[in-house]
Write a protein that holds these residues in place. Structure first.
Motif, PDB file in Angstrom:
ATOM      1  N   ILE A 431       0.841  -1.197   0.000  1.00  8.56           N
ATOM      2  CA  ILE A 431       0.000   0.000   0.000  1.00  8.56           C
ATOM      3  C   ILE A 431       0.877   1.249   0.000  1.00  8.56           C
ATOM      4  CG2 ILE A 431      -0.180   0.284   2.511  1.00  8.56           C
ATOM      5  CD1 ILE A 431      -3.191   0.837   2.046  1.00  8.56           C
ATOM      6  N   SER A 432       0.377   2.296  -0.581  1.00 12.04           N
ATOM      7  CA  SER A 432       1.158   3.530  -0.715  1.00 12.04           C
ATOM      8  C   SER A 432       1.013   4.389   0.547  1.00 12.04           C
ATOM      9  CB  SER A 432       0.696   4.310  -1.951  1.00 12.04           C
ATOM     10  OG  SER A 432       1.387   5.522  -2.040  1.00 12.04           O
ATOM     11  N   TYR A 433       1.994   4.305   1.414  1.00  8.23           N
ATOM     12  CA  TYR A 433       2.011   5.184   2.581  1.00  8.23           C
ATOM     13  C   TYR A 433       2.224   6.632   2.156  1.00  8.23           C
ATOM     14  CZ  TYR A 433       2.363   1.099   5.647  1.00  8.23           C
ATOM     15  OH  TYR A 433       2.110  -0.067   6.324  1.00  8.23           O
ATOM     16  N   ALA A 434       2.911   6.812   1.033  1.00  7.92           N
ATOM     17  CA  ALA A 434       3.192   8.174   0.569  1.00  7.92           C
ATOM     18  C   ALA A 434       1.904   8.916   0.220  1.00  7.92           C
ATOM     19  CB  ALA A 434       4.120   8.129  -0.644  1.00  7.92           C
ATOM     20  N   ALA A 435       0.926   8.205  -0.367  1.00  6.71           N
ATOM     21  CA  ALA A 435      -0.342   8.857  -0.719  1.00  6.71           C
ATOM     22  C   ALA A 435      -1.097   9.303   0.528  1.00  6.71           C
ATOM     23  CB  ALA A 435      -1.199   7.910  -1.548  1.00  6.71           C
ATOM     24  N   VAL A 436      -1.080   8.450   1.567  1.00  7.88           N
ATOM     25  CA  VAL A 436      -1.735   8.822   2.828  1.00  7.88           C
ATOM     26  C   VAL A 436      -0.996   9.989   3.474  1.00  7.88           C
ATOM     27  CG1 VAL A 436      -2.516   7.977   5.070  1.00  7.88           C
ATOM     28  CG2 VAL A 436      -2.512   6.446   3.104  1.00  7.88           C
ATOM     29  N   LEU A 452       4.453   9.051   8.676  1.00  6.41           N
ATOM     30  CA  LEU A 452       3.878   8.060   7.761  1.00  6.41           C
ATOM     31  C   LEU A 452       4.824   7.713   6.624  1.00  6.41           C
ATOM     32  CD1 LEU A 452       0.173   9.276   7.514  1.00  6.41           C
ATOM     33  CD2 LEU A 452       0.898   6.987   8.195  1.00  6.41           C
ATOM     34  N   VAL A 453       5.482   8.720   6.099  1.00  8.92           N
ATOM     35  CA  VAL A 453       6.330   8.481   4.934  1.00  8.92           C
ATOM     36  C   VAL A 453       7.554   7.646   5.300  1.00  8.92           C
ATOM     37  CG1 VAL A 453       7.882  10.486   5.077  1.00  8.92           C
ATOM     38  CG2 VAL A 453       7.136   9.647   2.833  1.00  8.92           C
ATOM     39  N   GLU A 454       7.883   7.578   6.574  1.00 11.77           N
ATOM     40  CA  GLU A 454       8.984   6.717   7.010  1.00 11.77           C
ATOM     41  C   GLU A 454       8.700   5.247   6.723  1.00 11.77           C
ATOM     42  OE1 GLU A 454      12.013   7.005   8.308  1.00 11.77           O
ATOM     43  OE2 GLU A 454      12.014   9.170   8.035  1.00 11.77           O
ATOM     44  N   HIS A 455       7.426   4.897   6.617  1.00 10.43           N
ATOM     45  CA  HIS A 455       7.037   3.503   6.388  1.00 10.43           C
ATOM     46  C   HIS A 455       6.872   3.180   4.908  1.00 10.43           C
ATOM     47  CE1 HIS A 455       6.202   2.722  10.698  1.00 10.43           C
ATOM     48  NE2 HIS A 455       5.831   3.992  10.720  1.00 10.43           N
ATOM     49  N   GLU A 456       7.087   4.164   4.034  1.00 13.35           N
ATOM     50  CA  GLU A 456       6.970   3.929   2.589  1.00 13.35           C
ATOM     51  C   GLU A 456       8.221   3.212   2.088  1.00 13.35           C
ATOM     52  OE1 GLU A 456       6.081   3.265  -0.862  1.00 13.35           O
ATOM     53  OE2 GLU A 456       4.533   4.515   0.082  1.00 13.35           O
ATOM     54  N   PRO A 457       8.071   1.984   1.540  1.00 11.26           N
ATOM     55  CA  PRO A 457       9.262   1.229   1.121  1.00 11.26           C
ATOM     56  C   PRO A 457       9.828   1.670  -0.223  1.00 11.26           C
ATOM     57  CG  PRO A 457       7.278  -0.067   0.721  1.00 11.26           C
ATOM     58  CD  PRO A 457       6.824   1.209   1.392  1.00 11.26           C
ATOM     59  N   ARG A 458       9.051   2.367  -1.036  1.00  5.60           N
ATOM     60  CA  ARG A 458       9.504   2.746  -2.377  1.00  5.60           C
ATOM     61  C   ARG A 458      10.109   4.147  -2.353  1.00  5.60           C
ATOM     62  NH1 ARG A 458       3.751   0.852  -4.561  1.00  5.60           N
ATOM     63  NH2 ARG A 458       3.334   1.707  -2.507  1.00  5.60           N
ATOM     64  N   VAL A 463      10.845   9.877  -1.532  1.00  4.51           N
ATOM     65  CA  VAL A 463      11.717  11.045  -1.616  1.00  4.51           C
ATOM     66  C   VAL A 463      10.979  12.303  -2.077  1.00  4.51           C
ATOM     67  CG1 VAL A 463      13.728  11.992  -2.804  1.00  4.51           C
ATOM     68  CG2 VAL A 463      13.813   9.682  -1.865  1.00  4.51           C
ATOM     69  N   PRO A 464      10.181  12.254  -3.184  1.00  3.79           N
ATOM     70  CA  PRO A 464       9.464  13.480  -3.574  1.00  3.79           C
ATOM     71  C   PRO A 464       8.540  14.018  -2.488  1.00  3.79           C
ATOM     72  CG  PRO A 464       9.429  11.874  -5.352  1.00  3.79           C
ATOM     73  CD  PRO A 464       9.971  11.172  -4.150  1.00  3.79           C
ATOM     74  N   LEU A 465       7.902  13.115  -1.746  1.00  3.42           N
ATOM     75  CA  LEU A 465       7.010  13.578  -0.683  1.00  3.42           C
ATOM     76  C   LEU A 465       7.800  14.233   0.444  1.00  3.42           C
ATOM     77  CD1 LEU A 465       4.220  13.823   0.507  1.00  3.42           C
ATOM     78  CD2 LEU A 465       4.452  11.528   1.429  1.00  3.42           C
ATOM     79  N   LEU A 466       8.947  13.656   0.798  1.00  5.36           N
ATOM     80  CA  LEU A 466       9.784  14.272   1.827  1.00  5.36           C
ATOM     81  C   LEU A 466      10.193  15.686   1.429  1.00  5.36           C
ATOM     82  CD1 LEU A 466      12.029  11.224   2.805  1.00  5.36           C
ATOM     83  CD2 LEU A 466      10.440  12.414   4.320  1.00  5.36           C
ATOM     84  N   LEU A 467      10.472  15.875   0.162  1.00  7.84           N
ATOM     85  CA  LEU A 467      10.818  17.214  -0.310  1.00  7.84           C
ATOM     86  C   LEU A 467       9.633  18.159  -0.211  1.00  7.84           C
ATOM     87  CD1 LEU A 467      12.937  16.354  -3.488  1.00  7.84           C
ATOM     88  CD2 LEU A 467      13.778  17.098  -1.264  1.00  7.84           C
TER      89      LEU A 467
END
Length: 741
Positions: A431-436, A452-458, A463-467
Motif C-alpha cells: 500500500i502507498s504510505y506516501a499517498a496517505v 507516515l512516509v517513514e514507512h513507505e518502502p519505495r 523522496v518526492p514527498l519528503l521534499l
C-alpha cells in the motif's frame, strides 16, 4: 409477505407480468414528496430532497430556511446543508453518473454537491443567454442536461466533466410566438443516436420535433398494424394529439407518449411505428420438470437472483441445489456464483446502507464501482468485507479510510493517530504510505505526514514527498541510500534552489554520492558555483585546476588569436591558479608549472604582437626558441633561454636545427665559433654538416650513413624525423634528406 401468494404479487400489463415489491419502509420522518423537489440517483443511489420554492406550503415545525437533505434509498439521512444560493428559484436537480448532485437555478448557474452535501467549487453557468432569458425547464440524463429558456431556446451540456454549454437549433415558431410553449421535453442520449450527438424531443401543440445542434425536424408516426389497433388512418400522427409527457426507453429504442386523452403510446424511435409487440416468451414447459430439468434449475437460480426477499432466495436456491444433483448437463458453479452475488446484494440492501440494487444493475454497475460508491459514502467496513469476499484489491478501501480518518481526527494526537492508521494500513502489502502522507500534509498534519512516509518502502514515492513537506535532510539520506542517481539529482536540485549556498554545501559534503554527482554536473554547467563549493570546503587546489582549465578553454576560443586581448585574462587565470597551488604543500609542482606557463604565455603574446604573426601562443619552449631563430630574432630566443633556464646542450641543439632548417650555413658557422660547444654536440654537429652536404648533392644514402657514424646518430636521425615531420611550424620547409628511410 410469506402469507401472501407469490402469484398474487404479479400483474399483467399487455403481454408481460410485472410486480412492484416493497423493499424498505422509509425511515425518514415528515418528508412529503409532493412538497419537495426530489432527485434519485440510479443504481440504488442516494436521494436528494429540498423544499419546492415554487409551491406555497405550510411549514409546520420545520425551519423557514430551506435545507438540502441527502438520504440513502432506505430514507436514512446521510447529510444536509442550508440552501442559500442566489440566482432565483431552483429549476431542477439530478445525480450524475459519478454521484455528483447537479442543481440548476433560474439564471442558469449550476451548483454541484457531493454525497456529503459539500459544495464543489467552482460554480459554472449555462451561459449569457440563459442568464438573460431565465431557465424555465431542464431535462437531465446520465452525464448531461438540456435547458429551455423563457425565449424558447435550448442549451445543452453534453458532459458534466467538461461543463461546456452550447446552443441547439431553434424549434420552428417557438422563438417567434411567446404564447407557444412546449408541453414536455425528453432526451435521447448521444450513444443511441445515429449522429453521436444528443437529440432533444420537444412536444409543441400536435407536433413533436427532434432537435440537435444543427436542425429541428418534425417527426410523424405511422399507423399500427390491424392486430394492434382499431385505428386505420393515413396520418396516424395527427390522431395522437398533444402530448403531456414523454420518456425515452433506457436503451434509446422506444419513446413512450402520454397523450391528452389519457392514452399511453409506445413508438419505435428508428421505425417511427407504433410498437406494442414486446419479444417475450413464456416457457410453458418449465412445469415439465422431468423433461426439462436443466432449464428448471436455471430458472430457479435466475429467480433467486432477481428476488429481494431473503427467505424466497433461500427456497429457490435450495430447489436449484436439489435439482442440479439429478442433472448431468448443468454447470455446477452457477449456484455458488449466484450465492456469492446475493450475499453482496443483500449486504448493500440493508436499510443502514440503503443501496437496493437489482442483480442486473449490479452486473452493469460492476463490483469495482459499487466499492467506490460505498467508500464515498464512508461505509468502509462493508466495502472492505466485500473486497475480501470477492478477492478484490483492498488497497483502495484502506487508502480511502485512512484519508477520511485523518480528516475526521483533527484533535487526535499524531502519535496515537499513527498507531491507528498503521494497524489498518499493514493489512495490505504494497500500500502507498506516501499517498496517505500526502493527504495528511494537505490537512495540515505535517508531522504525521513525516512519520507516515517513514514507512513507505519505495524510494521513488518517498523522496518526492519528503521534499514537498520540507524534510530535505531526510530526503537526501533516503535518496543516497537508494543509490538511484535520478532521485539524488532531484534532491540536489531541490535543495540547491531552496537553501543558501553555504547551507547547501554543508548538506552534500557529508554524502559522497550526492557530492560527486553535484561536482560532475557543476563541472559541465556551473563552474563558478563549483568554485564556491571547493572554497567553502577548503579544496583550494580544485579551484586552481578549474582556473587552469578555464584558461585553456579560453585559448580554444576562435577569437584568441592574432594578439587577441583574451590572452591577458588567460595569463591572470594562470597566475591565480599558481597562487592557489602554492598554498598547499602537495601541489608545489603544479604551482611552478602554472607560473611558468603564465610567463611563457606572456612572452609569446608579446612576440605575436611585435611580429604580427599568430604562431607563438600555446607552443612549447623549444618551438618558441626555434621559431624565434627561424625568424632571425636571436635576441628574443636568447631571452626565452634565459627566462626558462634552458641548458646549453638543448640550446645548441635548438639553434643548430633551426639554422640548418633555413639553410643559413654562414650563421651556423658563426654560431659554432661563438662558444665552445659540448663534446658530444661537436660530433653530432659534424654529422649534421656532413649529412647536409651529402643531402644537398642528392646522395641520401650517404647522408644517412654519415649521421649514423656519430655516437648518437640514431637519436639525431630520429630527432630529424620528429622535428620535420610533426612540427606544424616547419611543415612548409623541406628537409634535404626527407626521403631517407
Amino acid at each position: 409477505m410469506a402469507n401472501v401468494s407469490v402469484a398474487a404479487e404479479w400483474q399483467l400489463l399487455y403481454n408481460r407480468y410485472y410486480r412492484k415489491p416493497e423493499i424498505y419502509q422509509m425511515r425518514w420522518k415528515h418528508v412529503d414528496l409532493s412538497r419537495n423537489k426530489v432527485a434519485c440517483a440510479s443504481f440504488g443511489g442516494p436521494i436528494a430532497v429540498i423544499r419546492d420554492d415554487s409551491k406555497i406550503v405550510q411549514l409546520y415545525a420545520e425551519s423557514a430556511l430551506r435545507k438540502l437533505r441527502i438520504f440513502n434509498s432506505a430514507g436514512v439521512l446521510l447529510s444536509e446543508t442550508v440552501w442559500k444560493h442566489p440566482g432565483g428559484r431552483l429549476i431542477g436537480m439530478s445525480w450524475s453518473d459519478d454521484q455528483t448532485l447537479i442543481s440548476i437555478v433560474q439564471d442558469g448557474t449550476i451548483y454541484r454537491y457531493n454525497i456529503h452535501a459539500e459544495l464543489i467549487q467552482p460554480n459554472v453557468t449555462m451561459g449569457k443567454e440563459c442568464f438573460e432569458q431565465n431557465v424555465v425547464e431542464c431535462v437531465f440524463w446520465g452525464n448531461g442536461v438540456v435547458c429551455l429558456t423563457e425565449g424558447g431556446q435550448l442549451f445543452c451540456i453534453s458532459d458534466f466533466k467538461t461543463m461546456k454549454p452550447y446552443k441547439l437549433a431553434d424549434v420552428p415558431g417557438l422563438t417567434e410566438d411567446d404564447m407557444l410553449q412546449p408541453t414536455c421535453l425528453a432526451v435521447r442520449e448521444p450513444q443511441y443516436t445515429m449522429s453521436g450527438n444528443v437529440e432533444v424531443l420537444v412536444a409543441v401543440g400536435d407536433e413533436i420535433y427532434v432537435v440537435d445542434e444543427d436542425e429541428a425536424q418534425s417527426i410523424r408516426f405511422d399507423e399500427p398494424s390491424g392486430e394492434d389497433s382499431e385505428m386505420q388512418n393515413d396520418d396516424y400522427g395527427n390522431l395522437i394529439g398533444p402530448v403531456q409527457k414523454m420518456i425515452v426507453s433506457p436503451n434509446g429504442k422506444f419513446l413512450t407518449l402520454f397523450t391528452h386523452d389519457g392514452r399511453v403510446v409506445v413508438v419505435g424511435m428508428e421505425s417511427k411505428q407504433i410498437a406494442i409487440d414486446y419479444s417475450c416468451e413464456a416457457d410453458e414447459n418449465l412445469r415439465l420438470i422431468r423433461s426439462s430439468l436443466s432449464e428448471a434449475v436455471e430458472s430457479c437460480i435466475d429467480a433467486a437472483g432477481h428476488e429481494f426477499d431473503v427467505t424466497r432466495q433461500r427456497a429457490l436456491l435450495r430447489a436449484a441445489s436439489y435439482g442440479q444433483a439429478f442433472s448431468s448437463n448443468f454447470q455446477r458453479d452457477r449456484v455458488q456464483e449466484t450465492c456469492r452475488t446475493l450475499r453482496v446484494l443483500n449486504a448493500v440492501r440493508d436499510p443502514d446502507i440503503g443501496i437496493p440494487l437489482s442483480i442486473q444493475q449490479y452486473k452493469l454497475l460492476t463490483p469495482v464501482v459499487l466499492i467506490s460508491r460505498l467508500i464515498n459514502a464512508h461505509s468502509h467496513l462493508l466495502a472492505l468485507r466485500i473486497s475480501e469476499y470477492l478477492g478484490m484489491n483492498k488497497e483502495v478501501v484502506i487508502m480511502h479510510w485512512a484519508c477520511a480518518k485523518i480528516t475526521a481526527s483533527a484533535s487526535t494526537p499524531d502519535a496515537h493517530l499513527l498507531e491507528i492508521l498503521l494497524d489498518k494500513l499493514q493489512l495490505c502489502k504494497g500500500i502507498s504510505y506516501a499517498a496517505v502522507a500526502t493527504h495528511a500534509d494537505n490537512c495540515g498534519r505535517r508531522k504525521l505526514a513525516a512519520m507516515l512516509v517513514e514507512h513507505e518502502p519505495r524510494s521513488t514515492k518517498q523522496v518526492p514527498l519528503l521534499l514537498s513537506i520540507g524534510e530535505e535532510d531526510t530526503a537526501l539520506v533516503k535518496a543516497t541510500e537508494s543509490g538511484d542517481t535520478d532521485l539524488v539529482y532531484l534532491v540536489i536540485f531541490h535543495i540547491w534552489q531552496k537553501r543558501p549556498p553555504l547551507e547547501f554545501f554543508a548538506m552534500i559534503q557529508g554524502r559522497v554520492l550526492a557530492r560527486d554527482l553535484f561536482v560532475a554536473y557543476a563541472r559541465c554547467h556551473k563552474q563558478e558555483f563549483l568554485k564556491d563549493f571547493f572554497l567553502s570546503t577548503g579544496q583550494i587546489h580544485e579551484v586552481a585546476f578549474l582556473l587552469w582549465k578555464e584558461s585553456w578553454d579560453m585559448g580554444k576560443n576562435p577569437m584568441a588569436s592574432k594578439g587577441s586581448p583574451l590572452h591577458g585574462p588567460r595569463i591572470k587565470l594562470m597566475e591565480k591558479a599558481s597562487n592557489l597551488f602554492s598554498q598547499t604543500k602537495e601541489h608545489t609542482f603544479e604551482s611552478k608549472a602554472a607560473e611558468e606557463h603564465a610567463k611563457l604565455l606572456r612572452i609569446q603574446h608579446e612576440l605575436e604582437a611585435s611580429t604580427k604573426q599568430a604562431i607563438f601562443v600555446d607552443s612549447s619552449i623549444n618551438d618558441t626558441i626555434r621559431t624565434c631563430i627561424v625568424l632571425r630574432n636571436n635576441r628574443a630566443a636568447a631571452k626565452v633561454k634565459s627566462e626558462f633556464k634552458v641548458s646549453d646542450k638543448r640550446w645548441y641543439w635548438l639553434k643548430t636545427f633551426a639554422l640548418a632548417t633555413i639553410k643559413d650555413w654562414e650563421a651556423l658557422e658563426k654560431f659554432s665559433k661563438e662558444k665552445r660547444p659540448p663534446t658530444a654536440f661537436i660530433v653530432s654537429l659534424v654529422s649534421v654538416v656532413v649529412s647536409q652536404a651529402y643531402a644537398r648533392i642528392g646522395m641520401a644514402k650517404e647522408a644517412a650513413d654519415a649521421a649514423a657514424q656519430a655516437n648518437d646518430g640514431g637519436e639525431l636521425l630520429e630527432r630529424f624525423r620528429k622535428t620535420f615531420s610533426q612540427n606544424a611550424i616547419f611543415d612548409t620547409l623541406k628537409m634535404p634528406f626527407q626521403g631517407v628511410s
